[in-house]
Design an enzyme around this catalytic site. Structure first.
Site, PDB file in Angstrom:
ATOM      1  CD  GLU A 286      -8.427  -0.791   4.790  1.00 59.29           C
ATOM      2  OE1 GLU A 286      -8.943  -0.223   3.585  1.00 59.29           O
ATOM      3  OE2 GLU A 286      -7.916  -0.237   5.664  1.00 59.29           O
TER       4      GLU A 286
ATOM      5  N   GLY B 111      -9.643   8.702   8.493  1.00 56.28           N
ATOM      6  CA  GLY B 111     -10.660   8.911   7.561  1.00 56.28           C
ATOM      7  C   GLY B 111     -11.981   8.160   7.881  1.00 56.28           C
TER       8      GLY B 111
ATOM      9  CG  MET C 160     -12.163   9.614  19.562  1.00 57.60           C
ATOM     10  SD  MET C 160     -13.183  10.955  19.671  1.00 57.60           S
ATOM     11  CE  MET C 160     -13.968  11.276  17.898  1.00 57.60           C
ATOM     12  NE  ARG C 161      -5.240   6.959  20.097  1.00 59.28           N
ATOM     13  CZ  ARG C 161      -4.097   6.222  19.496  1.00 59.28           C
ATOM     14  NH1 ARG C 161      -3.665   5.172  19.799  1.00 59.28           N
ATOM     15  NH2 ARG C 161      -3.468   7.157  18.673  1.00 59.28           N
TER      16      ARG C 161
ATOM     17  CG  ASN D 285      -1.825   1.144   1.204  1.00 62.36           C
ATOM     18  OD1 ASN D 285      -1.939   2.047   0.476  1.00 62.36           O
ATOM     19  ND2 ASN D 285      -2.563   1.034   2.348  1.00 62.36           N
TER      20      ASN D 285
ATOM     21  NE  ARG E 236      -6.127   2.000   0.002  1.00 58.50           N
ATOM     22  CZ  ARG E 236      -5.746   3.080   0.653  1.00 58.50           C
ATOM     23  NH1 ARG E 236      -4.689   3.356   0.976  1.00 58.50           N
ATOM     24  NH2 ARG E 236      -6.912   4.022   0.852  1.00 58.50           N
TER      25      ARG E 236
ATOM     26  CG  HIS F 154     -12.864   3.927   4.027  1.00 55.77           C
ATOM     27  ND1 HIS F 154     -13.398   5.200   4.537  1.00 55.77           N
ATOM     28  CD2 HIS F 154     -11.503   4.169   4.204  1.00 55.77           C
ATOM     29  CE1 HIS F 154     -12.617   5.984   5.288  1.00 55.77           C
ATOM     30  NE2 HIS F 154     -11.331   5.571   4.887  1.00 55.77           N
TER      31      HIS F 154
ATOM     32  NE  ARG G  58      -9.516  13.014   5.172  1.00 53.68           N
ATOM     33  CZ  ARG G  58      -9.509  11.863   4.581  1.00 53.68           C
ATOM     34  NH1 ARG G  58     -10.252  11.300   3.671  1.00 53.68           N
ATOM     35  NH2 ARG G  58      -8.793  10.970   5.155  1.00 53.68           N
TER      36      ARG G  58
END
Length: 394
Positions: A381, A208, A280-281, A10, A87, A176, A237
């Protein structure tokens, strides 16, 4: 027949993530990251079992990174590397499934570079370097957008003049897709339901974020659009904003289109709302301490997520369950709980103890008694890319 080994690659513009996937093993025999490529600090880091190693490749680019990675993959695979899976972010309308790489596929990836100028060229660099180093090895490309090509036209068309779609490919594509496909299939397996007779709301939440409505193993709608900027609030974003915001900021602040784009892509989302962080943590720790910006960012994130999931339900004939995945979706019990509080009209409710248990890779059901099913399903993924590669090799 011995278990086969697939190397998954990737490529980003200055990084390269890789994993060796053995079809009979649940964990990766080898995984790692090459980063800061093209700079004096370029480095390749990898892990084999519990052993972690690092190799400096000063000023090395993608090819130099692959020259270090591919022999390593061959060695760990016992000299039996069966294929390479790549990918690629954007396949446009040209690619509706994964495919073996040939000249026509390479040209198609180049042609769609205008739709993903930061991603497709970097993906191509990795493909071309791997093909040069291993010209006889089968190589497969897996597109983020391919899964969403099953969307009906009323879900993917924008309400703009037709020539923009016909001549310039302006439509909703979604991203995604590899993750949404993997976790919706895994959710069906967990509940012992046929994949081709099951319907899911899926929330992939990381830096994302996107939601998806999956019907019988196919995408029927998703929150991201022409680009990965549309839809949910994300790490940096903005997600959906008034389309007139660009012209408003140009008129009032004198900003260029590039300045507006940079702001919406890199300075907005959780980072912009909180004024603190895109993680977020960090935000959850700060909101527990009473940080107003972190609290606002958390609340906006969860409300907008619930709003999107409710909209995605329009694409489903029934709901077999709601699936959370991605770094935030798999690890933030608080985000899951707060989002579900906004979805009471669907009778969703969380069991607090079950919700708290599902972190750090633990999958499971977290709904309270009487609620429709709510699942936490770790995404993978790399394994999905390897599965696609193996299927094409067969």
């Amino acid at each position: 027949m011995p278990a086969r080994n697939i190397l998954v690659i990737n490529c980003g513009s200055s990084s390269l993530k890789f994993a060796l996937v053995n079809e009979s093993q649940d964990t990766f025999p080898l995984q790692g990251l090459a980063e800061r490529l093209g700079s004096p600090e370029a480095v390749v880091q990898w892990q084999i079992g519990d052993t972690k190693e690092t190799r400096q490749i000063p000023n090395g680019a993608h090819r130099e990174a692959l020259e270090a990675i591919l022999p390593l993959a061959q060695e760990v695979a016992g000299g039996q590397l069966d294929g390479i899976g790549h990918r690629v972010v954007h396949g446009g309308e040209d690619f509706t499934a994964s495919c073996l790489i040939d000249d026509a596929v390479l040209e198609g990836i180049r042609a769609n570079a205008q739709l993903a100028p930061l991603h497709n060229p970097a993906n191509l660099i990795g493909i071309e370097a791997a093909m040069a180093l291993f010209p006889g090895l089968p190589q497969v490309v897996v597109f983020d957008t391919a899964f969403h090509q099953a969307m009906p036209d009323y879900a993917y068309r924008y309400a703009v003049p037709e020539f923009l779609y016909k001549e310039h490919a302006v439509r909703r594509y979604g991203f995604h897709g590899t993750s949404h496909r993997f976790v919706s299939k895994r959710a069906a397996e967990m509940l012992q339901l046929p994949v081709d007779d099951s319907c899911w709301l899926v929330a992939h939440l990381g830096n994302g974020c996107s939601t998806c409505a999956v019907v019988n193993g196919e995408s029927r709608d998703t929150s991201m659009g022409l680009t990965p900027l549309e839809g949910l609030v994300m790490g940096t974003r903005s997600g959906d904003v008034d389309p007139a915001l660009h012209i408003h900021l140009t008129r009032t602040l004198g900003w260029t289109i590039e300045q507006v784009d940079n702001m919406l892509t890199r300075e907005s989302g959780l980072k912009g709302l909180s004024g603190l962080s895109n993680d977020m943590r960090t935000l959850h720790e700060a909101l527990e301490s009473g940080h107003a910006g972190a609290t606002l960012a958390f609340e906006v994130f969860c409300y907008r997520l619930a709003k999107s999931l409710a909209g995605m339900a329009c694409a489903l004939p029934q709901v077999n369950g709601l699936v959370f995945t991605g770094g935030i979706g798999e690890n933030s019990a608080a985000v899951r709980a707060r989002t579900i509080e906004h979805l009471k009209v669907f009778n969703f409710a969380v069991d607090a103890e079950a919700n708290a248990r599902c972190t750090r890779g633990v999958a499971g059901q977290i709904q309270a008694e009487g609620s429709p099913r709510i699942l936490v399903v770790p995404t993978n993924e790399e394994r999905q890319i390897a599965l696609d590669t193996l299927e094409l090799l067969d």
